[in-house]
Design a protein around this motif. Sequence first.
Motif, PDB file in Angstrom:
ATOM      1  N   ASN A  96      -0.753   8.470 -13.242  1.00  0.00           N
ATOM      2  CA  ASN A  96       0.182   7.742 -12.811  1.00  0.00           C
ATOM      3  C   ASN A  96       1.441   8.416 -11.261  1.00  0.00           C
ATOM      4  OD1 ASN A  96       3.194   6.625 -12.046  1.00  0.00           O
ATOM      5  ND2 ASN A  96       3.825   6.943 -14.201  1.00  0.00           N
ATOM      6  N   PRO A  97       0.903   7.247 -10.111  1.00  0.00           N
ATOM      7  CA  PRO A  97       0.747   8.005  -9.033  1.00  0.00           C
ATOM      8  C   PRO A  97       2.341   8.121  -8.664  1.00  0.00           C
ATOM      9  CG  PRO A  97       0.369   6.299  -9.232  1.00  0.00           C
ATOM     10  CD  PRO A  97       0.119   6.543 -10.772  1.00  0.00           C
ATOM     11  N   ASP A  98       3.173   7.764 -10.105  1.00  0.00           N
ATOM     12  CA  ASP A  98       4.998   7.625  -8.914  1.00  0.00           C
ATOM     13  C   ASP A  98       5.021   9.005 -10.216  1.00  0.00           C
ATOM     14  OD1 ASP A  98       5.871   5.706  -8.683  1.00  0.00           O
ATOM     15  OD2 ASP A  98       5.575   4.487 -10.541  1.00  0.00           O
ATOM     16  N   ASN A  99       4.430   9.991 -10.615  1.00  0.00           N
ATOM     17  CA  ASN A  99       5.241  11.500 -10.677  1.00  0.00           C
ATOM     18  C   ASN A  99       4.680  12.268  -9.454  1.00  0.00           C
ATOM     19  OD1 ASN A  99       5.818  10.495 -13.325  1.00  0.00           O
ATOM     20  ND2 ASN A  99       3.795  11.194 -14.380  1.00  0.00           N
ATOM     21  N   GLY A 103       7.903  11.635  -1.739  1.00  0.00           N
ATOM     22  CA  GLY A 103       8.979  11.580  -0.177  1.00  0.00           C
ATOM     23  C   GLY A 103       9.460   9.633  -0.328  1.00  0.00           C
ATOM     24  N   THR A 104       9.977   9.746   0.637  1.00  0.00           N
ATOM     25  CA  THR A 104      10.937   8.226   0.648  1.00  0.00           C
ATOM     26  C   THR A 104       9.865   7.205   1.252  1.00  0.00           C
ATOM     27  OG1 THR A 104      12.136   9.686   2.732  1.00  0.00           O
ATOM     28  CG2 THR A 104      12.953   8.840   0.639  1.00  0.00           C
ATOM     29  N   ASP A 109       5.882  11.891   2.684  1.00  0.00           N
ATOM     30  CA  ASP A 109       4.865  12.611   1.395  1.00  0.00           C
ATOM     31  C   ASP A 109       3.689  13.169   1.142  1.00  0.00           C
ATOM     32  OD1 ASP A 109       5.268  11.910  -1.756  1.00  0.00           O
ATOM     33  OD2 ASP A 109       2.951  11.846  -1.811  1.00  0.00           O
ATOM     34  N   VAL A 110       2.973  13.037   2.207  1.00  0.00           N
ATOM     35  CA  VAL A 110       1.734  12.666   2.432  1.00  0.00           C
ATOM     36  C   VAL A 110       1.807  14.730   3.413  1.00  0.00           C
ATOM     37  CG1 VAL A 110      -0.446  13.455   4.028  1.00  0.00           C
ATOM     38  CG2 VAL A 110       0.368  10.849   2.349  1.00  0.00           C
ATOM     39  N   ALA A 111       2.792  15.130   4.456  1.00  0.00           N
ATOM     40  CA  ALA A 111       2.488  15.835   4.708  1.00  0.00           C
ATOM     41  C   ALA A 111       3.744  17.149   3.806  1.00  0.00           C
ATOM     42  CB  ALA A 111       4.471  15.603   6.158  1.00  0.00           C
ATOM     43  N   PHE A 112       3.997  16.420   2.782  1.00  0.00           N
ATOM     44  CA  PHE A 112       4.987  17.781   2.321  1.00  0.00           C
ATOM     45  C   PHE A 112       4.124  18.964   1.619  1.00  0.00           C
ATOM     46  CE2 PHE A 112       6.379  18.923  -2.255  1.00  0.00           C
ATOM     47  CZ  PHE A 112       8.049  19.717  -2.706  1.00  0.00           C
ATOM     48  N   GLY A 113       2.909  18.872   1.124  1.00  0.00           N
ATOM     49  CA  GLY A 113       1.368  19.871   0.449  1.00  0.00           C
ATOM     50  C   GLY A 113       1.403  21.148   1.628  1.00  0.00           C
ATOM     51  N   TYR A 140       0.682   1.993   6.427  1.00  0.00           N
ATOM     52  CA  TYR A 140       1.387   1.797   5.837  1.00  0.00           C
ATOM     53  C   TYR A 140       2.474   3.743   6.131  1.00  0.00           C
ATOM     54  CZ  TYR A 140      -1.206  -1.363   3.364  1.00  0.00           C
ATOM     55  OH  TYR A 140      -2.030  -2.922   3.211  1.00  0.00           O
ATOM     56  N   ARG A 141       1.899   3.965   6.951  1.00  0.00           N
ATOM     57  CA  ARG A 141       2.802   5.535   6.815  1.00  0.00           C
ATOM     58  C   ARG A 141       4.462   5.281   6.843  1.00  0.00           C
ATOM     59  NH1 ARG A 141      -0.088   3.998  11.820  1.00  0.00           N
ATOM     60  NH2 ARG A 141       1.173   3.561  13.425  1.00  0.00           N
ATOM     61  N   SER A 142       4.413   4.636   7.737  1.00  0.00           N
ATOM     62  CA  SER A 142       5.973   4.233   7.699  1.00  0.00           C
ATOM     63  C   SER A 142       6.992   3.171   6.676  1.00  0.00           C
ATOM     64  CB  SER A 142       6.304   3.675   8.858  1.00  0.00           C
ATOM     65  OG  SER A 142       5.972   4.185  10.278  1.00  0.00           O
ATOM     66  N   HIS A 143       5.670   2.812   5.767  1.00  0.00           N
ATOM     67  CA  HIS A 143       6.186   2.427   4.540  1.00  0.00           C
ATOM     68  C   HIS A 143       6.885   2.845   3.383  1.00  0.00           C
ATOM     69  CE1 HIS A 143       3.906  -1.060   6.057  1.00  0.00           C
ATOM     70  NE2 HIS A 143       3.666  -1.785   4.741  1.00  0.00           N
ATOM     71  N   SER A 144       7.822   2.286   2.858  1.00  0.00           N
ATOM     72  CA  SER A 144       8.709   3.342   1.588  1.00  0.00           C
ATOM     73  C   SER A 144       7.595   3.534  -0.064  1.00  0.00           C
ATOM     74  CB  SER A 144       9.546   2.392   0.917  1.00  0.00           C
ATOM     75  OG  SER A 144       9.681   2.961   0.045  1.00  0.00           O
ATOM     76  N   PRO A 145       6.698   4.296  -0.618  1.00  0.00           N
ATOM     77  CA  PRO A 145       6.378   4.269  -1.514  1.00  0.00           C
ATOM     78  C   PRO A 145       6.306   3.467  -2.498  1.00  0.00           C
ATOM     79  CG  PRO A 145       6.579   6.523  -0.912  1.00  0.00           C
ATOM     80  CD  PRO A 145       7.780   5.700  -0.442  1.00  0.00           C
ATOM     81  N   ASN A 146       7.911   3.061  -2.789  1.00  0.00           N
ATOM     82  CA  ASN A 146       8.118   2.447  -3.779  1.00  0.00           C
ATOM     83  C   ASN A 146       7.933   0.730  -3.512  1.00  0.00           C
ATOM     84  OD1 ASN A 146       9.275   3.931  -4.954  1.00  0.00           O
ATOM     85  ND2 ASN A 146      11.191   3.756  -4.343  1.00  0.00           N
ATOM     86  N   ARG A 147       7.101   0.488  -2.324  1.00  0.00           N
ATOM     87  CA  ARG A 147       6.687  -0.792  -1.785  1.00  0.00           C
ATOM     88  C   ARG A 147       5.417  -1.576  -2.293  1.00  0.00           C
ATOM     89  NH1 ARG A 147      10.317  -3.392   2.861  1.00  0.00           N
ATOM     90  NH2 ARG A 147       9.897  -5.486   2.044  1.00  0.00           N
ATOM     91  N   LEU A 148       4.459  -0.351  -2.205  1.00  0.00           N
ATOM     92  CA  LEU A 148       3.403  -0.024  -2.147  1.00  0.00           C
ATOM     93  C   LEU A 148       3.012  -0.533  -3.614  1.00  0.00           C
ATOM     94  CD1 LEU A 148       2.744   2.968  -0.327  1.00  0.00           C
ATOM     95  CD2 LEU A 148       2.785   0.877   0.354  1.00  0.00           C
ATOM     96  N   SER A 149       1.607  -1.442  -3.828  1.00  0.00           N
ATOM     97  CA  SER A 149       0.639  -1.561  -5.454  1.00  0.00           C
ATOM     98  C   SER A 149       0.626  -0.282  -5.756  1.00  0.00           C
ATOM     99  CB  SER A 149      -0.263  -2.296  -4.948  1.00  0.00           C
ATOM    100  OG  SER A 149      -1.105  -1.563  -4.336  1.00  0.00           O
ATOM    101  N   GLY A 150       0.429   0.162  -7.141  1.00  0.00           N
ATOM    102  CA  GLY A 150      -0.467   0.556  -7.686  1.00  0.00           C
ATOM    103  C   GLY A 150      -2.073   1.585  -7.543  1.00  0.00           C
ATOM    104  N   GLY A 151      -2.296   0.600  -6.558  1.00  0.00           N
ATOM    105  CA  GLY A 151      -3.711   1.717  -6.596  1.00  0.00           C
ATOM    106  C   GLY A 151      -2.913   1.673  -4.918  1.00  0.00           C
ATOM    107  N   GLN A 152      -2.211   0.740  -3.966  1.00  0.00           N
ATOM    108  CA  GLN A 152      -2.091   2.125  -2.728  1.00  0.00           C
ATOM    109  C   GLN A 152      -1.062   3.081  -2.807  1.00  0.00           C
ATOM    110  OE1 GLN A 152       0.420  -1.499  -1.460  1.00  0.00           O
ATOM    111  NE2 GLN A 152      -1.322  -2.115   0.007  1.00  0.00           N
ATOM    112  N   LYS A 153       0.128   3.561  -3.883  1.00  0.00           N
ATOM    113  CA  LYS A 153       0.064   4.462  -4.793  1.00  0.00           C
ATOM    114  C   LYS A 153      -0.562   5.667  -4.835  1.00  0.00           C
ATOM    115  CE  LYS A 153       4.299   2.251  -5.724  1.00  0.00           C
ATOM    116  NZ  LYS A 153       5.687   2.759  -7.399  1.00  0.00           N
TER     117      LYS A 153
END
Length: 287
Positions: A96-99, A103-104, A109-113, A140-153
């Motif tokens: 589950n990518p949501d887990n 990041g918002t 999000d990618v920079a967090f690690g 999609y770098r400036s997008h909110s992850p919540n607005r992405l498809s499952g595959g994109q997440k």
Amino acid sequence: MGIIEAKKLSHDYQKIGEDGSVESVYRAVDGVDLDVAPGQFIAILGHNGSGKSTLAKHLNAILLPSEGTVYVDGMDTKDMDKLEEIRQTAGMVFQNPDNQIIGTVVDEDVAFGPENMGVPTEEIVKRVENSLKTVGMWEYRSHSPNRLSGGQKQRVAIAGVVAMEPKCIVLDEPTAMLDPVGRKEVIRAAQKLNREKGITIILITHYMEEVVEADRVIVMDQGKILMQGTPREVFSRVEELKEHRLDVPQVTMLAHELRKDGLDLPEGILTIREFADVLGKAGQECQ
């Protein structure tokens, strides 16, 4: 020594009673030996309960062996002093990518690690760009992850692991919650990381079509390795796989059934293109 090596690995789950005593023990992984060379693409197959996800969690020390040993790039996973280094060497992507996405905005999000690793800011910026471009998510770098498809997440989750520059990525059923389009997106991203970046990929899945381009396929059943080999070698053993309630790719099964009906086709056909080529040759020979 390989990038991942397991020796006589076993893992037991214990059921603890209300009084704190052990009521029962279930052995999920039973005496597994595994040796993965750097740069390989390994697929581990098995139905639910076969032990494949338990095995996956040992490969970056989420779980520790009940018996046996696991080495990640020569480091024993039971060595708590090496835990952080082990997890940076073998990154993990879950169902589950949501887990995994916290990041918002995608690039945050990618920079967090890398930020948690203390990577300098200029280097983080480069890593974020490179990893998002590698998985096809830079736009999609400036997008909110919540607005992405499952595959994109899921591709963003993979980019977050890639940004930490691991030598190996373990994908634990990363497409289980995705539609067919999302599944293809994620598998293509994993293949690209393997081919272009030389990152070792260990893919845990129960979708047979996802593994036809792997270097090696390992089939698990009841916590043990049932068989292993190239995809063609494994999927040539159709009847044995069926005995263990395991599928093969649909085109492989179709060719197998036609072969049983007398058509001169080889075992272990893996792709529609290969099937069409072989069928075309068989037709020409009949003329």
